[in-house]
Write a protein that holds these residues in place. Structure first.
Motif, PDB file in Angstrom:
ATOM      1  N   PHE A   1       0.807  -1.216   0.000  1.00 12.30           N
ATOM      2  CA  PHE A   1       0.000   0.000   0.000  1.00 12.30           C
ATOM      3  C   PHE A   1       0.844   1.272   0.000  1.00 12.30           C
ATOM      4  CE2 PHE A   1      -3.301  -2.780   2.093  1.00 12.30           C
ATOM      5  CZ  PHE A   1      -4.073  -2.880   0.947  1.00 12.30           C
ATOM      6  N   ALA A   2       2.152   1.125   0.118  1.00 11.30           N
ATOM      7  CA  ALA A   2       3.006   2.312   0.207  1.00 11.30           C
ATOM      8  C   ALA A   2       4.065   2.382  -0.883  1.00 11.30           C
ATOM      9  CB  ALA A   2       3.694   2.359   1.577  1.00 11.30           C
ATOM     10  N   VAL A   3       4.102   1.397  -1.776  1.00 17.14           N
ATOM     11  CA  VAL A   3       5.153   1.375  -2.798  1.00 17.14           C
ATOM     12  C   VAL A   3       4.541   1.430  -4.193  1.00 17.14           C
ATOM     13  CG1 VAL A   3       6.790   0.145  -1.345  1.00 17.14           C
ATOM     14  CG2 VAL A   3       5.205  -1.157  -2.784  1.00 17.14           C
ATOM     15  N   ASN A   4       5.387   1.705  -5.159  1.00 15.65           N
ATOM     16  CA  ASN A   4       4.972   1.787  -6.559  1.00 15.65           C
ATOM     17  C   ASN A   4       5.913   0.938  -7.412  1.00 15.65           C
ATOM     18  OD1 ASN A   4       2.912   3.969  -6.241  1.00 15.65           O
ATOM     19  ND2 ASN A   4       4.684   5.175  -5.629  1.00 15.65           N
ATOM     20  N   GLY A   5       5.582   0.884  -8.695  1.00 14.02           N
ATOM     21  CA  GLY A   5       6.494   0.314  -9.677  1.00 14.02           C
ATOM     22  C   GLY A   5       6.874  -1.129  -9.427  1.00 14.02           C
ATOM     23  N   GLU A   6       8.171  -1.412  -9.507  1.00 15.85           N
ATOM     24  CA  GLU A   6       8.673  -2.773  -9.441  1.00 15.85           C
ATOM     25  C   GLU A   6       8.400  -3.433  -8.090  1.00 15.85           C
ATOM     26  OE1 GLU A   6       9.955  -6.231 -10.758  1.00 15.85           O
ATOM     27  OE2 GLU A   6       9.678  -4.429 -11.998  1.00 15.85           O
ATOM     28  N   LYS A   7       8.540  -2.667  -7.009  1.00 17.71           N
ATOM     29  CA  LYS A   7       8.278  -3.230  -5.683  1.00 17.71           C
ATOM     30  C   LYS A   7       6.822  -3.665  -5.561  1.00 17.71           C
ATOM     31  CE  LYS A   7      11.831  -0.919  -2.930  1.00 17.71           C
ATOM     32  NZ  LYS A   7      12.093  -0.015  -1.779  1.00 17.71           N
ATOM     33  N   TRP A   8       5.916  -2.830  -6.083  1.00 15.60           N
ATOM     34  CA  TRP A   8       4.490  -3.173  -6.044  1.00 15.60           C
ATOM     35  C   TRP A   8       4.227  -4.428  -6.870  1.00 15.60           C
ATOM     36  CZ3 TRP A   8       0.575  -3.922  -9.532  1.00 15.60           C
ATOM     37  CH2 TRP A   8      -0.719  -3.940  -9.020  1.00 15.60           C
ATOM     38  N   ARG A   9       4.807  -4.490  -8.078  1.00 11.10           N
ATOM     39  CA  ARG A   9       4.579  -5.641  -8.956  1.00 11.10           C
ATOM     40  C   ARG A   9       5.137  -6.928  -8.337  1.00 11.10           C
ATOM     41  NH1 ARG A   9       4.860  -1.696 -13.036  1.00 11.10           N
ATOM     42  NH2 ARG A   9       7.133  -1.572 -12.913  1.00 11.10           N
ATOM     43  N   GLN A  10       6.301  -6.817  -7.706  1.00 15.72           N
ATOM     44  CA  GLN A  10       6.915  -7.993  -7.101  1.00 15.72           C
ATOM     45  C   GLN A  10       6.051  -8.547  -5.973  1.00 15.72           C
ATOM     46  OE1 GLN A  10      10.270  -7.356  -4.554  1.00 15.72           O
ATOM     47  NE2 GLN A  10      11.267  -9.261  -5.178  1.00 15.72           N
ATOM     48  N   GLN A  11       5.560  -7.655  -5.107  1.00 14.46           N
ATOM     49  CA  GLN A  11       4.724  -8.103  -3.998  1.00 14.46           C
ATOM     50  C   GLN A  11       3.391  -8.647  -4.499  1.00 14.46           C
ATOM     51  OE1 GLN A  11       4.435  -5.540  -0.533  1.00 14.46           O
ATOM     52  NE2 GLN A  11       6.388  -4.587  -0.999  1.00 14.46           N
ATOM     53  N   ARG A  12       2.840  -7.998  -5.511  1.00 14.71           N
ATOM     54  CA  ARG A  12       1.565  -8.460  -6.072  1.00 14.71           C
ATOM     55  C   ARG A  12       1.726  -9.857  -6.682  1.00 14.71           C
ATOM     56  NH1 ARG A  12      -3.577  -6.431  -7.631  1.00 14.71           N
ATOM     57  NH2 ARG A  12      -4.596  -8.194  -8.624  1.00 14.71           N
ATOM     58  N   LYS A  13       2.823 -10.070  -7.385  1.00 14.55           N
ATOM     59  CA  LYS A  13       3.079 -11.356  -8.021  1.00 14.55           C
ATOM     60  C   LYS A  13       3.279 -12.448  -6.979  1.00 14.55           C
ATOM     61  CE  LYS A  13       6.211 -13.640 -11.284  1.00 14.55           C
ATOM     62  NZ  LYS A  13       7.429 -13.461 -12.136  1.00 14.55           N
ATOM     63  N   LEU A  14       4.067 -12.134  -5.947  1.00 13.33           N
ATOM     64  CA  LEU A  14       4.331 -13.102  -4.891  1.00 13.33           C
ATOM     65  C   LEU A  14       3.055 -13.444  -4.131  1.00 13.33           C
ATOM     66  CD1 LEU A  14       6.458 -14.717  -3.304  1.00 13.33           C
ATOM     67  CD2 LEU A  14       6.777 -12.710  -1.853  1.00 13.33           C
ATOM     68  N   ALA A  15       2.263 -12.420  -3.788  1.00 14.17           N
ATOM     69  CA  ALA A  15       1.024 -12.638  -3.054  1.00 14.17           C
ATOM     70  C   ALA A  15       0.017 -13.431  -3.894  1.00 14.17           C
ATOM     71  CB  ALA A  15       0.428 -11.303  -2.627  1.00 14.17           C
ATOM     72  N   SER A  16      -0.097 -13.083  -5.172  1.00 13.62           N
ATOM     73  CA  SER A  16      -1.042 -13.778  -6.053  1.00 13.62           C
ATOM     74  C   SER A  16      -0.702 -15.258  -6.154  1.00 13.62           C
ATOM     75  CB  SER A  16      -1.019 -13.154  -7.452  1.00 13.62           C
ATOM     76  OG  SER A  16      -1.440 -11.815  -7.411  1.00 13.62           O
ATOM     77  N   PHE A  17       0.592 -15.550  -6.244  1.00 10.43           N
ATOM     78  CA  PHE A  17       1.008 -16.958  -6.342  1.00 10.43           C
ATOM     79  C   PHE A  17       0.700 -17.707  -5.055  1.00 10.43           C
ATOM     80  CE2 PHE A  17       4.285 -20.149  -5.408  1.00 10.43           C
ATOM     81  CZ  PHE A  17       4.036 -21.043  -6.437  1.00 10.43           C
ATOM     82  N   GLU A  18       1.052 -17.117  -3.911  1.00  5.05           N
ATOM     83  CA  GLU A  18       0.847 -17.798  -2.635  1.00  5.05           C
ATOM     84  C   GLU A  18      -0.634 -17.978  -2.320  1.00  5.05           C
ATOM     85  OE1 GLU A  18       2.979 -19.311  -1.006  1.00  5.05           O
ATOM     86  OE2 GLU A  18       4.829 -18.557  -1.854  1.00  5.05           O
ATOM     87  N   PHE A  19      -1.455 -16.949  -2.608  1.00  4.33           N
ATOM     88  CA  PHE A  19      -2.878 -17.034  -2.283  1.00  4.33           C
ATOM     89  C   PHE A  19      -3.617 -18.024  -3.177  1.00  4.33           C
ATOM     90  CE2 PHE A  19      -2.424 -12.585  -0.480  1.00  4.33           C
ATOM     91  CZ  PHE A  19      -2.463 -13.040   0.828  1.00  4.33           C
ATOM     92  N   SER A  20      -3.011 -18.379  -4.291  1.00  2.00           N
ATOM     93  CA  SER A  20      -3.664 -19.312  -5.206  1.00  2.00           C
ATOM     94  C   SER A  20      -3.356 -20.773  -4.866  1.00  2.00           C
ATOM     95  CB  SER A  20      -3.217 -19.033  -6.655  1.00  2.00           C
ATOM     96  OG  SER A  20      -1.827 -19.291  -6.810  1.00  2.00           O
TER      97      SER A  20
END
Length: 378
Positions: A124-143
């Motif tokens: 919620f506090a980052v942009n760009g690559e950091k945001w994409r990395q966390q989103r990708k990691l979270a999406s994989f784990e939550f699935s």
């Protein structure tokens, strides 16, 4: 005869006059910064509905106030010293910002400064690559199936505890705060899913967990208040008032969370069966072995705390609003009760509150069409 005034009277008078003059100049400067270069009369910009100070005036009923304004102006501006803040309830604008053109709208320095003390480098506090990395990691784990199964079992157990407490209040004919209970229940559930630790906030049996819950709730409220208080940076520098309280609360949160991460890391080093790693922290700790320098304890703290912040208020507030609407619409409530009884209990059966979790399965949930529709409408 006239008696001469002591010299210090003049000094005090001069000091007071200087302070008043300085205060007047500061207010004048603030007004000038708020109302200049803001395209106030430009029809190409949303209409102005006051300044950020209006949020302080209506802070105790801010949601109601903003709803009243949004009914007149679905999109409007509040003037601030360094910028204009745009508020919108227009569905087209919301879709444009959060979906169609999401990459064009970053958090911005203004928002990052406000939330970074609590959110850190979380999503919620980052942009760009950091945001994409966390989103990708979270999406994989939550699935993953393991995490989904673990989450469902946690929420089912929490639902039984909540139902038991509500049943006790009902039998005793006592009034209780359902929103507070839902906040405690969801925090217990989400913290268990996130960190694999039982807070026991709902029962209040854990002193450490209760202290964390209070610090967590207070810190969220104090960070939120920053959006309506332009003087928060000065308060933080001087370490006074709300900013001093926020600093203490974040210290409590950090000590608790870092302690959990340390214990969990030590526990996982003693275990070798990866099938037991159901909570998010355990899975992220496993993933951190590939890049230990980047995914350190502080980074894990930020990722998972952001997840808890996102899920806790959303779930508790939605359920509170759902129950409020049921109380105002008894016919809808009765239809939901009949559907739940028919699906879970059957026409002639009886069920105890303690055993209800055994009857809440994916299959039975799929049959509760009216309940699903009511929750979706909420």
């Amino acid at each position: 005869m006239f008696t001469a005034r002591p010299p210090y009277y003049s000094a005090i008078f001069t000091f007071i006059a200087s302070m008043l003059l300085l205060l007047f100049l500061l207010i004048l400067t603030l007004i000038f910064k708020i109302f200049t270069e803001k395209s106030i009369n430009n029809p190409n910009y949303p209409p102005i509905n006051g300044t950020v100070f209006h949020q302080l005036l209506y802070f105790d009923r801010l949601y109601d106030y903003q709803t009243e304004v949004a009914r007149k102006h679905p999109t409007f501006r509040l003037l601030a010293p360094d910028q204009s803040e745009i508020f919108t309830a227009d569905v087209r604008n919301v879709e444009h910002i959060l979906r169609s053109s999401f990459d064009k709208y970053s958090k911005g320095k203004y928002n990052r400064d406000i939330v970074s003390d609590l959110f850190g480098e979380g999503i919620f506090a980052v942009n760009g690559e950091k945001w994409r990395q966390q989103r990708k990691l979270a999406s994989f784990e939550f699935s993953t199936r393991v995490l989904r199964d673990f989450s469902c079992s946690v929420f089912r157990r929490s639902a039984v505890k909540l139902a038991g407490l509500v049943s006790e209040f009902a039998k005793a004919n006592q009034v209780f705060d359902i929103h507070d209970m839902l906040m405690r229940c969801t925090l217990d559930s989400i913290f268990k899913v996130g960190f694999g630790v039982d807070l026991n906030c709902l029962e209040g049996s854990s002193k450490e967990g209760t202290q964390f819950m209070k610090a967590f709730d207070d810190a969220n409220a104090l960070v939120y208040r920053r959006f309506a208080d332009p003087s928060w940076k000065l308060r933080r520098i001087l370490n006074i008032g709300s900013e001093a309280a926020l600093k203490k609360n974040i210290k409590v949160i950090d000590e608790f969370v870092h302690g959990v991460i340390t214990r969990k890391r030590r526990l996982l080093e003693e275990q070798h069966d990866s099938s037991e790693k159901g909570d998010i922290l355990s899975r992220f700790l496993e993933a951190s072995k590939k890049s230990p320098d980047q995914m350190n304890d502080q980074y894990l703290r930020d990722i998972i705390l952001n997840f808890i912040i996102a899920e806790n208020d959303t779930a508790a507030n939605t359920l509170s609003w759902f129950i409020y609407n049921l109380c105002k619409n008894p016919l809808v409530k009765e239809k939901i009760v009949q559907e739940v009884r028919q699906v879970i209990i059957g026409p002639n059966g009886e069920i105890d509150v303690d055993n209800i979790v055994e009857h809440i399965t994916d299959e039975t949930m799929d049959k509760m069409h009216y309940l699903h529709a009511a929750l979706t409408e909420t």
